[in-house]
Scaffold this motif. Sequence first.
Motif, PDB file in Angstrom:
ATOM      1  N   CYS A   1     -63.350  25.572  70.913  1.00 47.19           N
ATOM      2  CA  CYS A   1     -63.982  26.759  71.522  1.00 47.19           C
ATOM      3  C   CYS A   1     -63.818  28.018  70.691  1.00 47.19           C
ATOM      4  O   CYS A   1     -64.650  28.896  70.727  1.00 47.19           O
ATOM      5  CB  CYS A   1     -63.424  26.992  72.922  1.00 47.19           C
ATOM      6  SG  CYS A   1     -61.700  27.552  72.900  1.00 47.19           S
TER       7      CYS A   1
ATOM      8  N   CYS B   1     -56.509  23.583  70.026  1.00 46.69           N
ATOM      9  CA  CYS B   1     -55.752  24.005  68.842  1.00 46.69           C
ATOM     10  C   CYS B   1     -54.294  24.319  69.149  1.00 46.69           C
ATOM     11  O   CYS B   1     -53.604  24.895  68.311  1.00 46.69           O
ATOM     12  CB  CYS B   1     -56.413  25.238  68.234  1.00 46.69           C
ATOM     13  SG  CYS B   1     -56.231  26.676  69.314  1.00 46.69           S
TER      14      CYS B   1
ATOM     15  N   MET C   1     -52.053  29.133  70.932  1.00 43.36           N
ATOM     16  CA  MET C   1     -53.422  28.753  70.576  1.00 43.36           C
ATOM     17  C   MET C   1     -53.754  29.494  69.282  1.00 43.36           C
ATOM     18  O   MET C   1     -53.937  30.711  69.285  1.00 43.36           O
ATOM     19  CB  MET C   1     -54.421  29.170  71.664  1.00 43.36           C
ATOM     20  CG  MET C   1     -54.118  28.611  73.038  1.00 43.36           C
ATOM     21  SD  MET C   1     -54.129  26.812  73.096  1.00 43.36           S
ATOM     22  CE  MET C   1     -52.897  26.561  74.383  1.00 43.36           C
TER      23      MET C   1
ATOM     24  N   CYS D   1     -59.955  26.156  75.452  1.00 39.14           N
ATOM     25  CA  CYS D   1     -60.050  24.695  75.606  1.00 39.14           C
ATOM     26  C   CYS D   1     -58.760  23.938  75.300  1.00 39.14           C
ATOM     27  O   CYS D   1     -58.654  22.755  75.593  1.00 39.14           O
ATOM     28  CB  CYS D   1     -61.183  24.137  74.743  1.00 39.14           C
ATOM     29  SG  CYS D   1     -60.785  24.075  72.987  1.00 39.14           S
TER      30      CYS D   1
ATOM     31  N   PHE E   1     -60.036  22.362  66.240  1.00 40.37           N
ATOM     32  CA  PHE E   1     -60.354  23.482  67.133  1.00 40.37           C
ATOM     33  C   PHE E   1     -61.744  23.247  67.681  1.00 40.37           C
ATOM     34  O   PHE E   1     -62.542  22.523  67.073  1.00 40.37           O
ATOM     35  CB  PHE E   1     -60.306  24.812  66.359  1.00 40.37           C
ATOM     36  CG  PHE E   1     -61.085  24.768  65.077  1.00 40.37           C
ATOM     37  CD1 PHE E   1     -62.437  25.072  65.059  1.00 40.37           C
ATOM     38  CD2 PHE E   1     -60.489  24.361  63.890  1.00 40.37           C
ATOM     39  CE1 PHE E   1     -63.174  24.985  63.889  1.00 40.37           C
ATOM     40  CE2 PHE E   1     -61.218  24.267  62.711  1.00 40.37           C
ATOM     41  CZ  PHE E   1     -62.560  24.587  62.711  1.00 40.37           C
TER      42      PHE E   1
ATOM     43  N   CYS F   1     -56.313  29.620  67.478  1.00 38.18           N
ATOM     44  CA  CYS F   1     -57.668  30.086  67.193  1.00 38.18           C
ATOM     45  C   CYS F   1     -57.804  31.579  67.434  1.00 38.18           C
ATOM     46  O   CYS F   1     -58.611  32.239  66.794  1.00 38.18           O
ATOM     47  CB  CYS F   1     -58.701  29.331  68.025  1.00 38.18           C
ATOM     48  SG  CYS F   1     -58.480  29.499  69.804  1.00 38.18           S
TER      49      CYS F   1
HETATM   50  S1  FES Z   1     -59.953  26.109  69.856  1.00 37.66           S
HETATM   51 FE1  FES Z   1     -60.100  26.169  72.033  1.00 37.66          FE
HETATM   52  S2  FES Z   1     -58.172  27.071  72.545  1.00 37.66           S
HETATM   53 FE2  FES Z   1     -58.186  27.235  70.382  1.00 37.66          FE
END
Ligand code: FES
Lengths: 405, 327
Positions: free
Chosen positions: B276, B284, B312, B281, B274, B314
């Motif tokens: 951002c 992940c 995503m 980004c 991961f 994150c």
């Molecule tokens: S870490 Fe960037 S989109 Fe999940």
Amino acid sequence: MTETNILPEVIEAPVSGYDAFSLETLQDVHTFDGEQREIAPVVYMEKYGYYAITRYAEIQKALRDWRTFSSTDRPFYAPSAFRPRTLILEDPPEHTASKAAVFKVFDAENLAKMSTYFKAEAERLIDNLLADGPAEINAYTDLSVKYVLKVFPDVLGLPEEGRELLLKFGDAVFNVFGPPSDLQAAKLASGTEAMEWVESNTARDVQADGGIGWQLYSMADEGKISEHTAQQILKSIFAAGFDTTTASIASMIRAFADNPGEWQKLRENPGLVDNAWEEAIRLYPASRYGGRWATKETVLGGVRIPEGAKILTMWLGAGRDPRQYDAPDEFHVDRDLKNAHLSFGFGIHTCAGNQVARLEARTLLRAMVERIEKIELTGEPRKTVNYQAFGHDHVPVRLTPAVSA
Amino acid sequence: MTSETMLRTPATLTRQPLQVRSKRSASDCVVELELVHPDGAALPGWQPGAHIELHLPSGLSRQYSLCGNPDDNSSYRLGILNDPTSRGGSSYVHTGLAEDDNLEVSGPRNNFELVESPEYHFLAAGIGVTPMMPMLDEAERRGARWKLTYMGRSRSSMAFWQELAAKYPGKIDIHPDDEFGFPDLGALLGKPRDGVKVYACGPEGLLRALEGICAGWPAGTLHLERFAPKDPAAAMAPAISFRVKLALSGMELEVPPGRSIVEVAEEAGAPVIFSCMEGTCGTCETRILSGEADHRDSVLSDEEKAANEMMMICVSRSKSDVLELEL
Ligand code: FES
Ligand code: HEM
């Protein structure tokens, strides 16, 4: 070829006579890559037998789909000491382990330590430059290189001696993925001078306790990565972590020198510093393209890409894709980028050093905004000539200090 | 524009480094920070409802309400929830930041001013109590009638309740879910009437419910503080936990409210990457094998979200009790 799952709207990639690597092209990559972008989202570069993805949406889509667009091979790939396979030429699961390790050494805790140091050095550097009033400098050598080659090697624990070799090394790294030519030969020869320094400074026994290299080798001790991988990751950091940032910062200063109104806007609203930096690298990405290969036949943006195709992802041109950005050639510190550009790549291969690069650049820009009233060009800026890297090595400017209280 | 103007730029726009004078735990998931000027200089003034922005070393910025005394210009007091879904944000404050460290701060700014009224009903959930604290003092000073309903998961997770209960006996209604369940908001507010202002801060679900209820009240009754939109995970502070099955790693893990899949999986030793931690980004992105994702990123298009194939991890969570991932 079967026709069953291919829609009738699917076209073959337009065949292009474009030579993305000719000296003529390299003088003005924004214009020439931009022309290809306007032909189709995917073009076939006949001269080399490679495909090129040219537009924002399609590049982003490809970078997200690593199963179809694999990194394990790419245009012009041949084993090279400048470009170890680790990270950049890996797919999951190998890539995941290497990437987790490199992100780990740039985690919040390490970044916090860097932050305080970067800020002190950035402020000192600008204060020194402006000690005697307005200063006429080359923003590349006197500001960007001076700053980057001070702060980041310090953090990595590298000796003072020989640091400038990192730029030669990087310059070679960013000319590996391209056709053989005099340009490439010259870049690689100059990079070779740096090789010994790089090898000896990535060796295990020279890493300072607690430093970035030491942390990587410690992960090898814990069995998370191999010792070889630890060294290759460190080498990748050396390869990708210097001329990218020096080029980006010099280009950003050029953007401000070309657009004095934007500097004023930023001075009035320093809260825009972070966005201004992202906008600068959208306009002037330090990396022009990446590479992938198609593991199966696929359709992207309505264009068929055959299995086994080798592909260039042309993200420099995508930064000015009018489908994504209004007035894409203009520089606006308050542009709404909607969180996104492709200058750090996208998806699992997103730049491993993006947080460090961002921290370096934002910290410097903030120190500049507080201290500099005006940035004016005093001559013609000069772009670098490279296959894969884009930047400026000459940005002659006059910096006028802000009158302090 | 000249440097003159720059020098006169209000303090709210410029950043200044402040020093962490103290950091202590205020509940099992909240830390209290006290920030001072490193030279002991006076800090810019503020009014109840104001927040400051912390610019963290990772490059992220996060806004936090001021919960101290506006008349005291020697320090700023903050209460910060450990919300690992905003990794690099609050989790840095919790684990990376130490006393005497410096932090870049801008502000204060105020989008949540306390307007005049003879009567106030304050409703806070979880960390939403922080902007309310100086408001209570101000309401008291103005001689208004007021009460605070303070909701949360459990007393151990709720910061500052003892302090408030001791200071304003009889006016603070502490409402932990694990003792009383989720309150009947309609009954709490009573019948629509004039002369009351309702101030609320908490997760999006609570605020939406209040908007529904207050639709029948005189216009201008309800004043809401939404968590900074920059931090979408916090804005929709997840109220429920779910289980995540990692098919490749052969693990099944509990993702509690306030923690992300990435964090739970990484802690368990699953191979995750991961960058951002904001859903921008694409680093992940993970394939969904079964269950239904609750998407909170800004990468996927609406169609891709509906397709429920990738997510995503994150910031995104789960709508189903169990989510199975190719991880
Ligand atoms: S870490 Fe960037 S989109 Fe999940
Ligand atoms: C402004 C500066 C920088 C820019 C514009 C930049 C750009 C990029 C891009 C576009 C990629 C994606 C490559 C791909 O997908 O094929 C990348 C990858 C990478 N970058 Fe950067 N970079 C910068 C700074 C740095 C720094 C400072 C470091 C090291 C500290 C670094 C290390 C890496 C590494 C190791 C990768 C490979 C990641 C992977 O394949 O998973 N970069 N960079």
